[in-house]
Design an enzyme around this catalytic site. Sequence first.
Site, mmCIF file in Angstrom:
data_model
loop_
_atom_site.group_PDB
_atom_site.id
_atom_site.type_symbol
_atom_site.label_atom_id
_atom_site.label_comp_id
_atom_site.label_asym_id
_atom_site.label_seq_id
_atom_site.Cartn_x
_atom_site.Cartn_y
_atom_site.Cartn_z
ATOM 1 N N GLY A 217 0.391 -1.040 -0.138
ATOM 2 C CA GLY A 217 0.041 0.444 0.312
ATOM 3 C C GLY A 217 1.010 1.390 -0.178
ATOM 4 O O GLY A 217 1.775 0.907 -0.531
ATOM 5 N N ASN A 218 0.607 2.518 0.302
ATOM 6 C CA ASN A 218 0.981 3.514 0.439
ATOM 7 C C ASN A 218 1.090 4.307 1.852
ATOM 8 O O ASN A 218 -0.577 4.225 2.132
ATOM 9 C CB ASN A 218 1.219 3.581 -0.520
ATOM 10 N N ARG A 219 1.031 5.555 1.985
ATOM 11 C CA ARG A 219 0.610 6.678 2.849
ATOM 12 C C ARG A 219 -0.396 7.177 2.882
ATOM 13 O O ARG A 219 -0.527 8.023 3.517
ATOM 14 C CB ARG A 219 2.054 6.650 3.170
ATOM 15 N N SER A 220 -1.188 6.873 1.113
ATOM 16 C CA SER A 220 -2.096 8.270 1.322
ATOM 17 C C SER A 220 -3.170 7.980 2.230
ATOM 18 O O SER A 220 -3.235 7.086 2.722
ATOM 19 C CB SER A 220 -2.972 8.023 -0.065
ATOM 20 N N ALA A 284 -3.857 7.931 -4.775
ATOM 21 C CA ALA A 284 -2.424 7.492 -4.606
ATOM 22 C C ALA A 284 -2.429 6.718 -5.102
ATOM 23 O O ALA A 284 -2.671 5.669 -4.468
ATOM 24 C CB ALA A 284 -2.046 7.850 -3.833
#
Length: 412
Positions: A217-220, A284
């Site tokens: 995943g990512n930090r959005s 994102a």
Amino acid sequence: MTSGGTGAMRPFAGRHVVLGVTGGIAAYKAIQIARDLTVEGALVDVVLTAGALEFVQPLSFEALTGRSVYSRAHAPADPLLHIRLARDADLVVVAPATADFIARAAAGMADDLLTTVLLATRAPVLVCPAMNDRMYLHALTQANLARLEQVGYATAGPAVGPLAWGEGEGPGRLLEPEEIVASCGRLLSANDTWSGRRVLVTAGPTREPIDPVRFIGNRSSGRMGYALAAAAWRRGAQVTLISGPSAVPPPFGPERVSVETADQMRHAVAELLPAADVLVMAAAVGDFKVADVASQKIKKSGGNVPQITLAPNPDILRSTRPLRPPQCVVVGFALETENMAEHAREKLLGKELDLLILNDAGENGAGFEVTTNRVTIFDRDGGVADLPLLSKGEVAEEILDRVELRLHGTAG
Ligand code: C5P
């Protein structure tokens, strides 16, 4: 009008709101509504009915709004008070509105301060019902509410949920203060350019599964996209928010479509885009997915360290080019670390965007996981606007001001 930082916000700053409170158990929530509207910059004139005084005290409202509160006990000797309150109001909101109040308003009664203000005002009126579910569902209450809507009043709620003690669940619960404040915002800022427009906003991260329990995943946080969806809804649009997993509560108003992977997001966008007037891709989207997703949890036993092979994800924004309705205004985001302006321009052209919002990745307080952002807005006519550090809500308003200019002149 905007202000820097976290101060008064559009559309509330400097606006006069009459908050009518009637005598229901949910009157305690009106204290929070008065506070939230005041924090947003509104000048809140609270009018308490005789029934409301059984549940809440004027002092609570006075302390939070810093203004006089009007009630039977506190009415100053001013025979034209109702006219003054009605004339100054940019909005009248009644929360909670009891069955009795709704009946009196629907009958055009003018037997107390609040009903006289309602008759005398030309401002938009929002009625937020709260009562026992059987009283709410009674044909007379329904007919009274229909009558209020017929004369142009907006209604919001009630929600279905737990009612007063011992009464179980049903329709009749007052909406939550933040939902009522959001509805007030829509009445204060809805305009002809946006009403009836369909706006599609993507937000948040995507998650690409590795196995049934792990993902990339990512930090959005989703905050920027949520702020855009909330602001577009407030302006009167019909908004769908396509969101990846986010811990941030979604805004009240927009319809929500929940997705996990980039492929799911692409499908959701492709399905809704043909009817959209505006597409904002604030998500994102992960650039890569796992080529072979394991169907069972990958074990660590035997010193097994898996090698994960990645495959590219579709570029959703680019893939929408042939699907966009001709007048659709398209907004993309970019986060760059070097040659920022040059890359921004390339993206604007390559993805055929109207606006590209460049996040400054190097700036403290901008980008992922924070509530503020500093952006530069590039438009396809060559315009560049460098904005200061603002709350994400204010950035959303700035972006939508520019979308609004592009919507002008296209049929609604
Ligand atoms: O190319 P880049 O990832 O910098 O582009 C960012 C913009 O493109 C954002 O608006 C993002 O939502 C969108 N995007 C997309 N699909 C991807 C990657 C990014 O729609 N796979």
